[in-house]
Scaffold this motif. Structure first.
Motif, short mmCIF file in Angstrom:
data_model
loop_
_atom_site.label_atom_id
_atom_site.label_comp_id
_atom_site.label_asym_id
_atom_site.label_seq_id
_atom_site.Cartn_x
_atom_site.Cartn_y
_atom_site.Cartn_z
N ARG A 290 61.79 -1.73 16.84
CA ARG A 290 62.52 -0.99 15.80
C ARG A 290 62.10 -1.31 14.36
O ARG A 290 62.95 -1.49 13.48
CB ARG A 290 64.03 -1.13 16.00
N GLN A 291 60.80 -1.30 14.12
CA GLN A 291 60.36 -1.33 12.73
C GLN A 291 60.96 -0.14 12.00
O GLN A 291 61.19 -0.18 10.79
CB GLN A 291 58.82 -1.25 12.66
N SER A 292 61.24 0.95 12.74
CA SER A 292 61.80 2.15 12.09
C SER A 292 63.18 1.88 11.50
O SER A 292 63.55 2.47 10.48
CB SER A 292 61.84 3.32 13.06
N LEU A 293 63.93 0.97 12.12
CA LEU A 293 65.25 0.64 11.57
C LEU A 293 65.09 -0.02 10.20
O LEU A 293 65.79 0.29 9.23
CB LEU A 293 65.98 -0.28 12.55
N LYS A 294 64.13 -0.91 10.14
CA LYS A 294 63.88 -1.62 8.88
C LYS A 294 63.42 -0.63 7.81
O LYS A 294 63.89 -0.67 6.66
CB LYS A 294 62.79 -2.69 9.12
N ILE A 295 62.53 0.27 8.19
CA ILE A 295 61.97 1.16 7.18
C ILE A 295 63.03 2.18 6.73
O ILE A 295 63.10 2.53 5.54
CB ILE A 295 60.64 1.82 7.66
N LEU A 296 63.88 2.60 7.65
CA LEU A 296 64.95 3.53 7.24
C LEU A 296 65.92 2.85 6.27
O LEU A 296 66.33 3.44 5.27
CB LEU A 296 65.70 4.05 8.47
N ALA A 297 66.25 1.61 6.56
CA ALA A 297 67.17 0.89 5.66
C ALA A 297 66.52 0.68 4.30
O ALA A 297 67.19 0.78 3.25
CB ALA A 297 67.56 -0.45 6.28
N LEU A 298 65.24 0.42 4.34
CA LEU A 298 64.52 0.20 3.09
C LEU A 298 64.49 1.48 2.24
O LEU A 298 64.72 1.47 1.02
CB LEU A 298 63.10 -0.18 3.49
#
Ligand code: CBF
Length: 818
Positions: free
Chosen positions: A559-567
């Motif tokens: 879930r790198q996508s979770l990090k990038i969405l939060a960013l």
């Protein structure tokens, strides 16, 4: 492990200078004046290797003569990292090396940098194997790591102008490689193909092609143990019998084709991690290294014996199957015993099941290997016969244990139907003594879900060994400042061989002076990383911002996508004034990740991260508040630089998907706080460091299951949280693709309609916990106290402890006596 103080160097600086000069002269043939940093590196490495030689031969002698069972760690990957500094540390020669090299007019750092990192693994599994051989040697347990010396390691990652991943070949052997010793005199013949015939009532395999497996030996020095184990990596060479007839017809290329193909076996590491396999070459690689290793072990333990008593084989060596990759070793040992040494089936099975144990490293069903029967038949026809027979015997055994026909059918090693397949995890479970998962949660899920039928019927086979990492490489070498502070705080350096001693730091978390020193160490590491990054990658990182890191393979479940969405949502909030820019805690986010070359969604995520970085870093509105960096080609070296500088580590996989993780351990041991889900070893890290010292968020395994059951609708979460909606809309509108709305459409469509790993469901909790994180970070003393408690309480995650668990629960062996 018995605590050891740092070893004493076997040489003085002056002696070491002479040794380096001697190598320069007699090995490389260069004068001191001509010598480059790379020459000094090769000369010092060869000199160090000589110091290991006596202990290496003595360890092998004691192993063969001794009454202790050795360990054979069979692994398709060993991500060993650079060798020189590690060997110097374990021999106690770090200072002598630095002084000698300086005296010779070179910079020790540049000399060490001249070493090319072998990328013989994909990620966690390969690095774990390397930590384990380090710990085996440090504990004094005789061991072989057996694997493959790939010519091309994991690809070199670059990014193109659009931020896309580009894979470049990593021909690491094009450089001087002083550590591996190629031993043509101990090669093994490995054969493939052909047919099985009956001769005098006996099955005889008539293979049609063979390859020569040549061992390349790497010494594995123990830390202060005086023992040196062996990492034996096989390299494929052709036999020089090429087709003269074809050659005479002037078809030279056709004549050498079989030779070229044979050598291809060890040419390239499969660049996959936790994704389905199924390539013929991969099966060839697996059989190649396993067959060579088993024959090698027989050669080592029964020297010069034509008809050894192989019923004693399981007393000589125990083989650990590192995931399903080496599982073809089970039918191979059966074949050796029956066909080559004339044992009957039952005796052979008894020896085999006592010899092997299996570690499972995944929970993703698609990552458990299955091989088509047709392919095995084609490459290894005798093995397929044996596997079928194992299957029949196993089914018969099951019938004696249960009347549940469906269960028996579910447990078939060889499936039925038009395209039957061999389930390697089932073969490993049936054919070995023990099966272990790599963290408590993972081992439990293995028993409850993945291998449930097996654990119901064979409960005593199953156990857990939580992973561990070597403190020598990942604290002492990576973080010398913290190491010195720990030694000062504890009043001893024995913690390097007994990491539980870190517990002694607990009271120091309340000592303001110590906390300040700890904060200074972290800051100095951040400055050092900023300098390294500037020099190596050309970007500026501000050490006065929070360093927040997510490094691991790129996979949807991680879930790198979770990090990038939060960013992105953070970025949007600053841009549109939802948060006051003065209230924003300055943060620098680092990513490091390689995607498997054929994994489309992972590669698209890499492109997105790079483009978010491009937009954010060039936007004056967020300057000084938010920066994102994605250094290409994450590897062990970058890990050793970045981990000590990190303050906040991300372990945010969907609960129930990450088997363990080992990065999580390295970060905690280096004083980073973790934001994470209840997944893999995070659970145990949190238990040990205390709930107050870990930022927990997200769905649990049970909640994930319940949500799948009730029917997961990701769009609901998109509608419900304006922060998430804003982030996804920004991506869709082309903010990170120069106005193009299609670039990331596949990612967006997947999030809104499938989102198998529930990124959207966990988004709000993840975005919310950032407030807690930032509040704490604003109180540096409190943050650092908690960071110290992370260091102090994670000594359990030493690979020495993990190896001790294997010794006790699985291998039932012990170190060599002195
Ligand atoms: O056990 C070591 C690591 O192995 C993996 O990388 C793997 O290749 N299956 C897992 O994904 C990690 O969770 C695990 O820590």
């Amino acid at each position: 492990m018995t605590e050891q103080t740092a070893p004493k160097s076997p040489v003085t600086t002056e002696q070491f200078i002479d040794e380096i000069k001697e190598q320069l002269k007699y090995n490389q043939g260069v004068t001191l004046e001509q010598a480059t940093d790379a020459d000094i590196y090769v000369a010092s490495s060869l000199a160090v290797r000589r110091h290991l030689m006596d202990s290496w031969t003595a360890t092998q002698k004691a192993m063969v003569e001794g009454n202790t069972k050795a360990v054979g760690y069979l692994s398709a990957e060993f991500l060993i990292g650079k060798q020189l500094r590690n060997a110097l540390l374990n021999l106690g020669m770090l200072t002598e090396f630095d002084e000698a090299v300086k005296t010779l007019g070179h910079d020790p750092q540049l000399v060490v940098d001249a070493e090319y990192e072998p990328g013989l693994g994909n990620g966690g599994l390969g690095r774990l194997a390397a930590c384990y051989v380090d710990s085996l040697a440090s504990l004094g347990v005789p061991a072989f790591g057996y694997g493959i010396q790939y010519k091309y390691g994991i690809f070199k990652q670059e990014f193109d102008a659009e931020g896309k991943q580009v894979e470049r070949p990593d021909y690491w052997l094009a450089n001087d490689e002083p550590w591996g010793h190629i031993d043509y005199n101990r090669s093994q013949k490995v054969s493939f193909g052909g047919e099985v015939v009956e001769e005098n009532g006996k099955k005889v395999w008539k293979p049609v092609w063979s390859v020569r497996a040549v061992p390349v030996d790497y010494m594995v020095p123990g830390y202060a143990s005086g023992r040196v184990d062996t990492l034996r990596l096989w390299s494929a060479k052709s036999y020089d019998e090429f087709d003269l007839l074809t050659f005479n017809k002037s078809e030279y290329l056709d004549a050498v084709k079989p030779q070229v193909e044979a050598e291809n076996i060890s040419k390239i590491l499969y660049p996959e991690d936790s994704t389905p396999q199924g390539k013929r070459l991969r099966l060839e690689q697996q059989y190649f290294f396993v067959a060579a290793s088993l024959h090698d072990a027989i050669r080592v333990f029964y020297p010069g014996q034509d008809k050894p008593d192989l019923t004693t084989f399981p007393d000589k060596i125990t083989f650990q199957l590192n995931d399903t990759h080496p599982v073809i070793g089970i039918p191979e040992l059966m074949r050796i015993l029956i066909d080559e040494y004339d044992y009957d089936w039952d005796t052979a099975w008894d020896i085999t099941t006592k010899t092997f144990n299996y570690t499972c490293h995944t929970l993703l069903p698609e990552a458990l290997e299955v091989w088509p029967v047709d392919l095995i038949n084609e490459l290894l026809p005798r093995h397929m016969e044996i596997i079928n027979e194992i299957n029949e015997h196993f089914l018969a055994e099951l019938k004696g244990l249960t009347r549940d026909k469906e269960r028996i059918n579910r447990m078939r090693i060889v499936t039925e139907g038009e395209h039957p397949q061999v389930r390697m995890a089932y073969l490993a479970t049936a054919g070995g003594s023990h099966v272990n998962g790599v963290a408590e949660l993972h081992s439990q899920l293995l028993k409850d879900v993945t291998l449930r039928d097996f654990s119901d019927l064979f409960p005593t086979k199953f156990t857990n060994v939580t992973n561990g990492v070597t403190p020598r490489r990942f604290i002492r070498l990576a973080n010398p400042r913290l190491s010195a502070l720990i030694t000062e705080g504890l009043g001893t350096d024995k913690w390097l061989s007994d990491l539980d001693l870190l517990q002694g730091l607990v009271p120091l978390a309340n000592d303001d002076e110590f906390v300040k020193k700890f904060a200074e160490v972290k800051h100095a590491n951040k400055v050092a990383f900023a300098n390294f990054a500037k020099d190596r990658y050309g970007f500026e990182a501000n050490p006065d911002t929070m360093f927040n890191t997510m490094v691991k393979r790129l996979h949807e479940y991680k879930r790198q996508s979770l990090k990038i969405l939060a960013l992105i949502s953070r970025y949007a909030a600053i841009k549109n004034g939802t948060v006051n820019v003065d209230d924003v805690l300055p943060r620098t986010v680092f990513f490091g990740a390689k995607a498997a070359p054929g994994y489309y969604m992972a590669k698209l995520t890499i492109q997105l991260i790079n483009n978010v970085a491009r937009v954010v870093n060039n936007d004056p509105d967020v300057k000084g508040k938010l920066a994102v960096h994605f250094p290409a080609n994450y590897n062990v070296r970058l890990a050793q630089h970045l981990i000590p500088a990190t303050e906040l580590d991300e372990q945010i996989s969907q609960a129930g998907k990450e088997a363990s993780g080992t990065g999580n351990m390295k970060f905690a041991l280096n004083g980073a706080l973790t934001v994470g889900t209840l997944d893999g070893a995070n659970v145990e890290i949190r238990e040990r460091v205390g709930a107050d010292n870990f930022f927990l968020f997200g769905l649990t395994v049970d909640e994930v299951e319940a949500l799948y059951e009730e029917g997961y609708d990701p769009a609901k979460y998109y509608e419900a949280d304006p922060r998430l909606k804003m982030a996804i809309d920004m991506i869709s509108s082309g903010t990170f693709s120069d106005g193009d709305r299609n670039t990331y459409a596949p990612l967006v469509a997947d999030w809104l309609t499938k989102d198998y790993f529930m990124t959207l469901a966990d988004f709000s909790a993840y975005a919310d916990i950032q407030y807690q994180i930032e509040d704490l970070y604003r109180q540096p003393m409190e943050w650092n106290r908690k960071a110290i408690l992370n260091v102090a309480n994670t000594g359990y995650f030493s690979s020495d402890r993990a190896i001790e668990d294997y010794l006790e629960r699985i291998w039932h062996t012990s170190p060599l006596a002195d």
